[in-house]
Design a protein around this motif. Sequence first.
Motif, PDB file in Angstrom:
ATOM      1  N   GLN A  95      -8.431  12.022  64.000  1.00  0.00           N
ATOM      2  CA  GLN A  95      -7.966  10.959  64.917  1.00  0.00           C
ATOM      3  C   GLN A  95      -7.096   9.554  63.188  1.00  0.00           C
ATOM      4  OE1 GLN A  95      -6.152   9.085  67.898  1.00  0.00           O
ATOM      5  NE2 GLN A  95      -6.299  12.371  67.770  1.00  0.00           N
ATOM      6  N   ALA A  96      -9.255   9.252  62.790  1.00  0.00           N
ATOM      7  CA  ALA A  96      -8.967   7.627  61.447  1.00  0.00           C
ATOM      8  C   ALA A  96      -7.737   8.489  60.391  1.00  0.00           C
ATOM      9  CB  ALA A  96      -9.897   7.610  61.364  1.00  0.00           C
ATOM     10  N   ALA A  97      -7.557   9.727  60.242  1.00  0.00           N
ATOM     11  CA  ALA A  97      -6.680  10.268  58.793  1.00  0.00           C
ATOM     12  C   ALA A  97      -5.008  10.156  59.880  1.00  0.00           C
ATOM     13  CB  ALA A  97      -7.307  12.081  58.528  1.00  0.00           C
ATOM     14  N   VAL A  98      -5.203  10.890  60.624  1.00  0.00           N
ATOM     15  CA  VAL A  98      -3.756  10.715  61.377  1.00  0.00           C
ATOM     16  C   VAL A  98      -3.429   9.143  61.609  1.00  0.00           C
ATOM     17  CG1 VAL A  98      -2.032  11.652  63.846  1.00  0.00           C
ATOM     18  CG2 VAL A  98      -4.058  13.383  62.466  1.00  0.00           C
ATOM     19  N   SER A  99      -3.853   8.647  61.474  1.00  0.00           N
ATOM     20  CA  SER A  99      -3.308   7.359  61.486  1.00  0.00           C
ATOM     21  C   SER A  99      -2.625   6.867  60.696  1.00  0.00           C
ATOM     22  CB  SER A  99      -4.847   6.399  62.845  1.00  0.00           C
ATOM     23  OG  SER A  99      -5.525   6.234  60.952  1.00  0.00           O
ATOM     24  N   VAL A 100      -2.870   7.196  59.416  1.00  0.00           N
ATOM     25  CA  VAL A 100      -2.347   6.480  58.639  1.00  0.00           C
ATOM     26  C   VAL A 100      -1.818   7.660  57.632  1.00  0.00           C
ATOM     27  CG1 VAL A 100      -4.282   5.177  57.392  1.00  0.00           C
ATOM     28  CG2 VAL A 100      -4.366   7.872  57.011  1.00  0.00           C
ATOM     29  N   VAL A 101      -0.935   8.470  58.700  1.00  0.00           N
ATOM     30  CA  VAL A 101       0.096   9.696  58.113  1.00  0.00           C
ATOM     31  C   VAL A 101       1.598   8.928  59.070  1.00  0.00           C
ATOM     32  CG1 VAL A 101       1.098  12.087  58.437  1.00  0.00           C
ATOM     33  CG2 VAL A 101      -1.620  11.311  58.059  1.00  0.00           C
ATOM     34  N   ARG A 102       1.898   8.983  57.996  1.00  0.00           N
ATOM     35  CA  ARG A 102       3.464   8.152  58.389  1.00  0.00           C
ATOM     36  C   ARG A 102       4.139   9.581  59.089  1.00  0.00           C
ATOM     37  NH1 ARG A 102       8.748   6.417  56.572  1.00  0.00           N
ATOM     38  NH2 ARG A 102       8.445   8.372  54.721  1.00  0.00           N
ATOM     39  N   ASN A 103       4.514   8.507  60.603  1.00  0.00           N
ATOM     40  CA  ASN A 103       5.269   9.885  61.581  1.00  0.00           C
ATOM     41  C   ASN A 103       6.623   9.680  61.240  1.00  0.00           C
ATOM     42  OD1 ASN A 103       4.566  11.709  63.300  1.00  0.00           O
ATOM     43  ND2 ASN A 103       4.338  10.086  64.997  1.00  0.00           N
ATOM     44  N   ALA A 104       7.437  10.385  60.104  1.00  0.00           N
ATOM     45  CA  ALA A 104       8.107  10.617  59.603  1.00  0.00           C
ATOM     46  C   ALA A 104       8.786  12.212  59.263  1.00  0.00           C
ATOM     47  CB  ALA A 104       8.605   9.868  58.784  1.00  0.00           C
ATOM     48  N   PRO A 105       9.759  12.591  59.336  1.00  0.00           N
ATOM     49  CA  PRO A 105      10.126  13.548  59.466  1.00  0.00           C
ATOM     50  C   PRO A 105       9.622  14.607  57.748  1.00  0.00           C
ATOM     51  CG  PRO A 105      12.449  12.366  59.688  1.00  0.00           C
ATOM     52  CD  PRO A 105      11.190  11.137  59.404  1.00  0.00           C
ATOM     53  N   THR A 106       9.543  13.295  56.409  1.00  0.00           N
ATOM     54  CA  THR A 106       8.408  13.825  55.303  1.00  0.00           C
ATOM     55  C   THR A 106       7.289  14.261  55.573  1.00  0.00           C
ATOM     56  OG1 THR A 106       8.599  11.659  55.054  1.00  0.00           O
ATOM     57  CG2 THR A 106      11.093  12.974  54.149  1.00  0.00           C
ATOM     58  N   ARG A 107       6.275  13.715  56.513  1.00  0.00           N
ATOM     59  CA  ARG A 107       5.654  13.560  56.520  1.00  0.00           C
ATOM     60  C   ARG A 107       4.866  15.033  57.009  1.00  0.00           C
ATOM     61  NH1 ARG A 107       3.575  16.854  60.780  1.00  0.00           N
ATOM     62  NH2 ARG A 107       5.155  16.801  62.600  1.00  0.00           N
ATOM     63  N   PRO A 108       4.015  15.541  55.801  1.00  0.00           N
ATOM     64  CA  PRO A 108       3.121  16.649  55.427  1.00  0.00           C
ATOM     65  C   PRO A 108       2.438  17.044  57.019  1.00  0.00           C
ATOM     66  CG  PRO A 108       1.069  15.428  55.869  1.00  0.00           C
ATOM     67  CD  PRO A 108       2.547  14.077  55.217  1.00  0.00           C
ATOM     68  N   VAL A 109       3.206  18.995  57.185  1.00  0.00           N
ATOM     69  CA  VAL A 109       2.351  19.167  58.123  1.00  0.00           C
ATOM     70  C   VAL A 109       0.346  18.979  58.281  1.00  0.00           C
ATOM     71  CG1 VAL A 109       1.935  22.350  58.877  1.00  0.00           C
ATOM     72  CG2 VAL A 109       4.104  21.274  57.436  1.00  0.00           C
ATOM     73  N   ILE A 110       0.443  19.035  59.134  1.00  0.00           N
ATOM     74  CA  ILE A 110      -1.067  18.823  59.833  1.00  0.00           C
ATOM     75  C   ILE A 110      -1.814  19.886  60.714  1.00  0.00           C
ATOM     76  CG2 ILE A 110      -2.683  17.359  61.444  1.00  0.00           C
ATOM     77  CD1 ILE A 110      -0.161  15.436  60.853  1.00  0.00           C
ATOM     78  N   VAL A 111      -3.010  20.362  59.882  1.00  0.00           N
ATOM     79  CA  VAL A 111      -3.642  21.684  60.528  1.00  0.00           C
ATOM     80  C   VAL A 111      -4.511  21.007  60.473  1.00  0.00           C
ATOM     81  CG1 VAL A 111      -4.395  24.268  59.568  1.00  0.00           C
ATOM     82  CG2 VAL A 111      -2.166  23.072  58.358  1.00  0.00           C
ATOM     83  N   THR A 112      -5.225  22.121  61.189  1.00  0.00           N
ATOM     84  CA  THR A 112      -6.829  21.378  61.810  1.00  0.00           C
ATOM     85  C   THR A 112      -7.841  22.442  62.971  1.00  0.00           C
ATOM     86  OG1 THR A 112      -8.348  19.294  62.755  1.00  0.00           O
ATOM     87  CG2 THR A 112      -6.257  20.519  63.786  1.00  0.00           C
ATOM     88  N   GLY A 113      -8.704  22.477  63.014  1.00  0.00           N
ATOM     89  CA  GLY A 113      -9.297  23.748  63.849  1.00  0.00           C
ATOM     90  C   GLY A 113     -10.986  22.969  63.598  1.00  0.00           C
ATOM     91  N   LEU A 114     -11.783  24.040  64.669  1.00  0.00           N
ATOM     92  CA  LEU A 114     -13.233  24.152  63.570  1.00  0.00           C
ATOM     93  C   LEU A 114     -13.901  25.115  63.547  1.00  0.00           C
ATOM     94  CD1 LEU A 114     -13.347  23.562  68.251  1.00  0.00           C
ATOM     95  CD2 LEU A 114     -13.167  21.647  66.848  1.00  0.00           C
TER      96      LEU A 114
END
Length: 445
Positions: A95-114
């Motif tokens: 959550q903290a990391a996503v909060s500094v990802v600018r929500n724009a078309p040029t943003r990175p592909v976000i991958v996560t998991g357990l």
Amino acid sequence: MLNDDVVRVLVLADTDSYVKWGAALADRFPDDWHVELLIARGAALPSPSQVADALAGTSHAGRAPRLIGLTDLRRRLEDETPDVLVLAARGWTVQAAVSVVRNAPTRPVIVTGLPGVGVPVLPYGLGFRRAADVFVVHSRRELREFRHASRRLGLPDRFELARLPYLQRLDLHRPRRTPAPPSAGPVVFAAQALVPSGRSERQWLVERLAAAARARPDREVVVKVRARAGEAQTHHEQVSYTELVETLPERPVNLVVRTGPMHHHLDGASGFVTVSSTALLEAVAAGVPAVAVDDFGVGVSQINLSLRGSGLLGPADDVVEGRFRHADLAWCADNYFHPPAEDTWLERVCELVAQRAATGLPAYCELPGSWRNGFRHVLYRHFAFTNGSDRSGVAAAAERTVALSALWLNQRRSRLLRSLWPSPRGAGAMAFAQENAESAPGASS
């Protein structure tokens, strides 16, 4: 200086188990991609020895990943515009990391998991990771149950299948020819922070391990712990196995406590014991017979729902008597040992990388705006990073004091924090997980 055509991947991990998973997953990206592993600088920062253990067997072994704070992460995302951001981390770090990802078309592909067994599916874990474009799951069963849970919660389905990256050795399409381990090889017990949780239960389990050691004085019983005194873990451990073993009356000399990479302990082991640790799957893959202790029950609270039908559940008396067993192969096929050809996660990441380059990515799913969610964002940043504030001076110090106090309370099962959101052991989350397991497609009756 990297060529503009090179696909750039940042992998952010935080605790020891996520460093292990993130590094192993990073090795699955194409060889011509540039992949960098980072570790969040925070209260749960793993020690150098924990990092070395976690990286053993990966291409990152022998190297110390760079530590990064939240402000530096924001700067790197803005300046370097990586193509992929892998968040191999606890929910509040995601959550903290996503909060500094600018929500724009040029943003990175976000991958996560357990980093291991994901069943039972808890709702807060899905909510923390709602922004992901790709949520990696590790079995056919997990794929069904995570999709079912997301439909129930109204969250997007972005789950993709991947074999756990350190489980490569068990081939279900060949007859099992694993040589029998030496009878005098050690019995390895994989300790967990969460189960069993109470001191009396953990003390009883240590006493059964001691009985197993006394029954075979020629064979070591190794209590393999995740952390030394003062080291952090993914989950807060209130009662240390090291303490329980060291204070055991008449402790047998062949009952020992050790750390180190799990695969080193499994080499030559004659048996493996746990309640529900993901390390059980490593033992299965290595051909080491095992017992998943069921004296504490089988269910959501014990995190061992997925072991029903595995053939591995049994009482601690079986450990004392040396009655270990191998996993049922049909269970393996549905739980963590599917053929690698069924994996879909990397293909999906590649599709999204191409989409990002061509037309841009859609906006990721954000938490609904509210004062409570705003307060949570502040807490998550401070839980995850040593300096998780966008403020400075007295305001930043006040934020951090409040956040660390909340974390201290949360680690002690605070009723106050449970009123703000369901805790991992909260009744609402546990009931959801139980209902999900029973109602998901393919659930056994």
